[in-house]
Design a protein around this motif. Structure first.
Motif, short mmCIF file in Angstrom:
data_model
loop_
_atom_site.label_atom_id
_atom_site.label_comp_id
_atom_site.label_asym_id
_atom_site.label_seq_id
_atom_site.Cartn_x
_atom_site.Cartn_y
_atom_site.Cartn_z
N LEU A 1 4.73 14.16 -5.83
CA LEU A 1 4.28 13.88 -7.59
C LEU A 1 5.54 13.25 -8.24
CD1 LEU A 1 2.01 17.00 -8.62
CD2 LEU A 1 1.41 14.60 -7.93
N ARG A 2 6.69 13.84 -8.01
CA ARG A 2 7.76 13.20 -8.44
C ARG A 2 8.10 11.92 -7.97
NH1 ARG A 2 9.77 18.71 -9.21
NH2 ARG A 2 9.28 19.23 -11.46
N TRP A 3 8.06 11.69 -6.61
CA TRP A 3 8.50 10.53 -6.12
C TRP A 3 7.49 9.45 -6.45
CZ3 TRP A 3 5.80 7.87 -1.67
CH2 TRP A 3 6.57 6.90 -1.06
N ILE A 4 6.28 9.67 -6.69
CA ILE A 4 5.31 8.56 -6.89
C ILE A 4 5.57 8.44 -8.44
CG2 ILE A 4 2.85 8.29 -7.27
CD1 ILE A 4 3.06 8.13 -4.62
N PHE A 5 5.54 9.32 -9.52
CA PHE A 5 5.32 9.35 -10.91
C PHE A 5 6.96 8.90 -11.48
CE2 PHE A 5 1.30 11.26 -10.03
CZ PHE A 5 0.33 10.23 -10.84
N TYR A 6 7.86 9.03 -11.09
CA TYR A 6 9.20 8.96 -11.19
C TYR A 6 9.40 7.26 -11.09
CZ TYR A 6 10.99 13.69 -11.97
OH TYR A 6 11.27 15.10 -12.42
N ARG A 7 8.96 6.78 -9.94
CA ARG A 7 8.94 5.56 -9.92
C ARG A 7 8.48 4.71 -10.85
NH1 ARG A 7 4.49 4.34 -6.14
NH2 ARG A 7 3.53 3.52 -7.95
N MET A 8 7.36 5.07 -11.49
CA MET A 8 6.59 4.39 -12.63
C MET A 8 7.32 4.58 -13.87
SD MET A 8 2.74 4.85 -11.94
CE MET A 8 2.18 6.23 -10.56
N ARG B 1 1.01 -1.26 0.05
CA ARG B 1 -0.08 -0.15 0.11
C ARG B 1 0.75 1.24 0.02
NH1 ARG B 1 -5.37 -1.51 4.04
NH2 ARG B 1 -6.10 -3.28 2.59
N GLY B 2 0.12 2.44 -0.52
CA GLY B 2 1.11 3.75 -0.29
C GLY B 2 1.71 4.06 -1.68
N ARG B 3 1.45 3.18 -2.54
CA ARG B 3 1.89 3.68 -4.17
C ARG B 3 1.30 4.46 -4.90
NH1 ARG B 3 4.94 -1.44 -6.43
NH2 ARG B 3 6.63 -1.86 -5.10
N LEU B 4 0.01 4.76 -4.49
CA LEU B 4 -0.58 5.87 -5.37
C LEU B 4 -0.70 7.40 -4.43
CD1 LEU B 4 -3.77 3.32 -5.56
CD2 LEU B 4 -2.55 4.32 -7.40
N PRO B 5 -1.00 8.05 -5.30
CA PRO B 5 -0.48 9.44 -4.80
C PRO B 5 -1.51 9.99 -3.63
CG PRO B 5 -1.54 9.70 -6.91
CD PRO B 5 -1.12 8.21 -6.75
N ASP B 6 -0.95 11.08 -2.85
CA ASP B 6 -1.97 11.49 -1.74
C ASP B 6 -2.18 12.99 -2.19
OD1 ASP B 6 -2.60 13.03 0.47
OD2 ASP B 6 -1.04 12.09 1.65
N GLY B 7 -3.31 13.36 -2.23
CA GLY B 7 -3.78 14.63 -2.77
C GLY B 7 -3.19 15.90 -1.94
N ALA B 8 -3.14 15.45 -0.66
CA ALA B 8 -2.67 16.83 0.16
C ALA B 8 -1.24 17.09 0.22
CB ALA B 8 -2.83 15.94 1.73
N GLN B 9 -0.30 16.40 -1.06
CA GLN B 9 0.91 16.54 -0.94
C GLN B 9 1.28 17.74 -1.89
OE1 GLN B 9 3.25 15.00 1.42
NE2 GLN B 9 1.31 14.08 2.44
N GLY B 10 2.63 17.64 -2.17
CA GLY B 10 3.29 18.69 -3.15
C GLY B 10 3.92 18.03 -4.16
N ALA B 11 4.79 18.94 -5.12
CA ALA B 11 5.51 18.65 -5.99
C ALA B 11 6.57 17.44 -5.91
CB ALA B 11 6.02 19.62 -6.78
#
Ligand code: DDH
Length: 286
Positions: free
Chosen positions: A141-148, A128-138
């Motif tokens: 976003l990079r941490w989540i999407f660069y991983r993919m 769990r925890g691999r999908l983005p959290d809308g309360a966060q910042g840039a």
């Protein structure tokens, strides 16, 4: 029942089920797009785990992730289709439903290939925890999407899916729609992001989001902190501005990146057959 491999028959039935007068804005489309995205958006390139193959969201470990709250509605909408076309895998059905919904709501044609299986390889289960959290910042976003394996441009293009649908306080805690016509795919999300002033608002449940009230809108429109993070970061902002101005460019880039999303973790041979999954263990392949 249709003959195995008749994806056009499935596409037709998906298009026909989008109209849901009793549900949200009268359409199952947005939640189906979100189902496709969350089924694929668990991918981690480094460990080659997660991704749409396997349809792991059917099981508690993944389906019960709070990030997936509400997606049971999408799965329930699709269940009669799975019964009717019982040869299609859930993993193919969910990704195809997202692709068809985007097109039917006025978006670009998403190229989609079949062959995903429903075999869940325990060693590939995403934590769990691999999908983005809308309360966060840039940075998040990079941490989540660069991983993919996505670039800044691709992150912004993908985020344009928030032209569709809405937030539900009982699912994510956030509340409201991003645009006035949330069942019509367009670049309005980007246009509103740059042209309106967004005011911070704390909802009764303590969740923080941004809102704008438009005279011609029936309701207050919203942005997540992660949406507005796209404006605060120069590299992201560049693409927000490009997509706000150029709808065709947005459609073209979105189509490419959505296809990339639903192919994460899948390798194919020159005929399009998936080569890195054990087809014997589940699912149909032509
Ligand atoms: Fe999203 N999204 N999303 N999103 N999303 C929500 C709804 C929808 C984030 C958070 C939320 C993408 C990226 C992000 C759709 C598609 C896509 C909701 C509200 C939250 C919260 C859920 C609810 O309450 O029902 C965050 C954070 C990100 C990010 O960090 C970039 C992407 C990449 C897509 C995509 O499809 C490519 C759609 C569609 C919805 C509307 C769902 C609905 O039921 O309506």
């Amino acid at each position: 029942m249709s003959s195995p491999g008749d994806y056009d028959a499935v596409r037709k039935d998906i298009a026909a089920l989008l109209h849901q007068p009793e549900y949200d804005d009268g359409s199952a489309g947005p939640v189906l797009v979100r189902l496709a995205w969350h089924s694929a958006g668990t991918y981690d390139a480094e460990t080659d785990t997660g991704g749409s193959n396997g349809a792991g969201m059917r099981y508690e470990a993944e389906g019960g992730d709070p990030a997936n709250a509400g997606l049971q509605h999408a799965r329930v909408f699709l269940e009669p289709l799975k019964e009717k076309h019982n040869w299609i895998t859930y993993a193919d059905l969910w990704t195809l439903a997202g692709a068809v919904a985007i097109k039917e709501m006025g978006g670009p044609e998403i190229s989609w290939l079949p062959g995903r299986t429903d075999y869940v390889d325990d060693s590939k289960l995403p934590p769990r925890g691999r999908l983005p959290d809308g309360a966060q910042g840039a940075d998040h976003l990079r941490w989540i999407f660069y991983r993919m394996g996505f670039s800044d441009q691709e992150i912004v293009a993908l985020s344009g899916a928030h032209n569709l649908g809405r937030c539900h306080a009982d699912r994510s805690g956030f509340d409201g729609a991003w645009v006035n016509a949330p069942t019509r795919f367009s670049n309005t999300y980007f246009r509103l992001m740059i042209s309106r002033s967004w005011k911070e608002k704390t909802l009764d449940n303590g969740v923080r989001q941004f809102v704008h009230y438009d005279e011609d809108a029936e309701e207050e429109l919203m942005m997540l902190p992660t949406d507005l993070a796209l404006m605060a970061d120069p590299s992201f902002k560049h693409w927000v501005q490009v997509y706000a101005k150029d709808k065709d460019k947005f459609f073209e880039d979105f189509a490419k990146v959505f296809t990339k999303l639903i192919e994460l973790g899948i390798t194919r041979d020159e005929k399009g057959q998936i080569t890195n999954t054990d087809n014997e263990k589940g699912g149909y392949h032509s």
